[in-house]
Design a protein around this motif. Structure first.
Motif, PDB file in Angstrom:
ATOM      1  N   ARG A  53      18.481   6.994  33.523  1.00  0.00           N
ATOM      2  CA  ARG A  53      17.110   7.480  33.362  1.00  0.00           C
ATOM      3  C   ARG A  53      16.942   8.356  32.117  1.00  0.00           C
ATOM      4  O   ARG A  53      15.840   8.823  31.830  1.00  0.00           O
ATOM      5  CB  ARG A  53      16.661   8.259  34.602  1.00  0.00           C
ATOM      6  N   PHE A  54      18.015   8.568  31.372  1.00  0.00           N
ATOM      7  CA  PHE A  54      17.948   9.474  30.225  1.00  0.00           C
ATOM      8  C   PHE A  54      17.043   8.867  29.154  1.00  0.00           C
ATOM      9  O   PHE A  54      17.364   7.829  28.561  1.00  0.00           O
ATOM     10  CB  PHE A  54      19.346   9.752  29.661  1.00  0.00           C
ATOM     11  N   ASP A  55      15.906   9.508  28.890  1.00  0.00           N
ATOM     12  CA  ASP A  55      14.860   8.910  28.063  1.00  0.00           C
ATOM     13  C   ASP A  55      14.660   9.587  26.717  1.00  0.00           C
ATOM     14  O   ASP A  55      13.605   9.473  26.095  1.00  0.00           O
ATOM     15  CB  ASP A  55      13.538   8.864  28.839  1.00  0.00           C
ATOM     16  N   LYS A  56      15.686  10.301  26.267  1.00  0.00           N
ATOM     17  CA  LYS A  56      15.714  10.800  24.897  1.00  0.00           C
ATOM     18  C   LYS A  56      16.802  10.047  24.134  1.00  0.00           C
ATOM     19  O   LYS A  56      17.724   9.492  24.747  1.00  0.00           O
ATOM     20  CB  LYS A  56      15.981  12.306  24.884  1.00  0.00           C
ATOM     21  N   PRO A  57      16.715  10.015  22.803  1.00  0.00           N
ATOM     22  CA  PRO A  57      17.744   9.289  22.044  1.00  0.00           C
ATOM     23  C   PRO A  57      19.141   9.821  22.329  1.00  0.00           C
ATOM     24  O   PRO A  57      19.368  11.034  22.406  1.00  0.00           O
ATOM     25  CB  PRO A  57      17.340   9.533  20.588  1.00  0.00           C
ATOM     26  N   LEU A  58      20.081   8.889  22.490  1.00  0.00           N
ATOM     27  CA  LEU A  58      21.477   9.209  22.778  1.00  0.00           C
ATOM     28  C   LEU A  58      22.333   8.540  21.713  1.00  0.00           C
ATOM     29  O   LEU A  58      22.330   7.311  21.582  1.00  0.00           O
ATOM     30  CB  LEU A  58      21.840   8.709  24.177  1.00  0.00           C
TER      31      LEU A  58
END
Length: 259
Positions: A94-99
């Protein structure tokens, strides 16, 4: 929040998370699963964090699951319950920032499959990658049975999952597992430059765009994870898995012919 197995450094909207079990080549134990999940959750909730950059301490990215923990348990690491892998994967998916990932050394098991959830992957020359699930008597995890064919094609996925050898950093880049091959000296600078460029973009629009991208695979990824979890519950503690783990600690080749 201070953590032992994940180091944190924030500058210019970029949060660097460094896996920090160098004596174990940053292999994941229960503490590291929990602490990386917590760090990602806090990053997702923080307005100060626009981008996360993930790397490893001590010349390794991650050697995967800590097999000493696997040897002590007959419960599948991917099977949820009290094991923190499932909660970690929920947060990662669910991580919705750039990785952004900077792969500075060996990337084995989750050290490889976590890259499938990263938006940009930079890998150092000399780094080696491996997905040893079959050779450990288990099956792929982290949704990789779905994401690998999606990212690198069916044949590339078979090459990676059915083989028992290492992928060079160059081959990983050729397959599309990595965005760019870097010299070890430039790896972090290149990854930081990309992270800073992403952090300079309109944050709400960038985050909304990633949410749209994640939505295109959400149901299929969840189904793949459920299948993998069911399979892990069968495979962990099986005769093949026990032989593979024993052979690892006895520093010998496993012998599956007698099973």
């Amino acid at each position: 929040m201070g953590r032992e197995t994940v180091l944190e450094s924030l500058a210019g909207g970029v949060l660097r998370l460094t896996l920090n079990r160098p004596a174990q080549k940053n292999a994941f134990n229960s503490q590291q699963w929990r602490e990386l999940r917590e760090a990602l959750a806090e990053a997702r909730a923080s307005d100060s964090v626009r981008v996360v950059l993930l790397t490893g301490a001590g010349g390794a990215f991650s050697a995967g699951q800590d097999l000493s923990e696997m040897a002590q348990s007959t419960t599948a690491p991917a099977g949820g319950g009290s094991h923190p892998f499932g909660a970690f994967m929920d947060e990662l998916c669910r991580f919705d920032k750039p990785l952004v990932a900077a792969v500075n050394g060996v990337a084995v098991g989750i050290g490889l499959t976590i890259l499938l959830h990263c938006d940009f992957v930079y890998v150092a020359e000399g780094a080696r990658l491996r997905a040893p699930f079959v050779t450990l008597g288990v099956v792929p995890e982290a949704g990789s049975s779905f994401l690998l064919p999606l990212l690198i094609g069916w044949r590339g996925a078979q090459e990676l999952l059915f083989g028992d050898g290492w992928l060079t950093a160059q081959r990983a880049t050729e397959l599309g597992l990595a965005t760019r091959l870097c010299s070890p000296a430039e790896l972090l600078a290149v990854a930081e430059e990309k992270a800073a460029a992403l952090a300079a973009l309109p944050p709400a629009a960038l985050r909304h765009t990633k949410q749209l991208l994640l939505a295109t695979r959400e149901s299929q990824l969840a189904a793949a994870r459920a299948r993998e979890d069911d399979a892990f519950r069968v495979r962990v503690g099986s005769p093949e898995n026990l032989e593979a783990v024993r052979a690892f600690f006895e520093k010998r080749a496993p012998d599956f012919r007698k099973l």
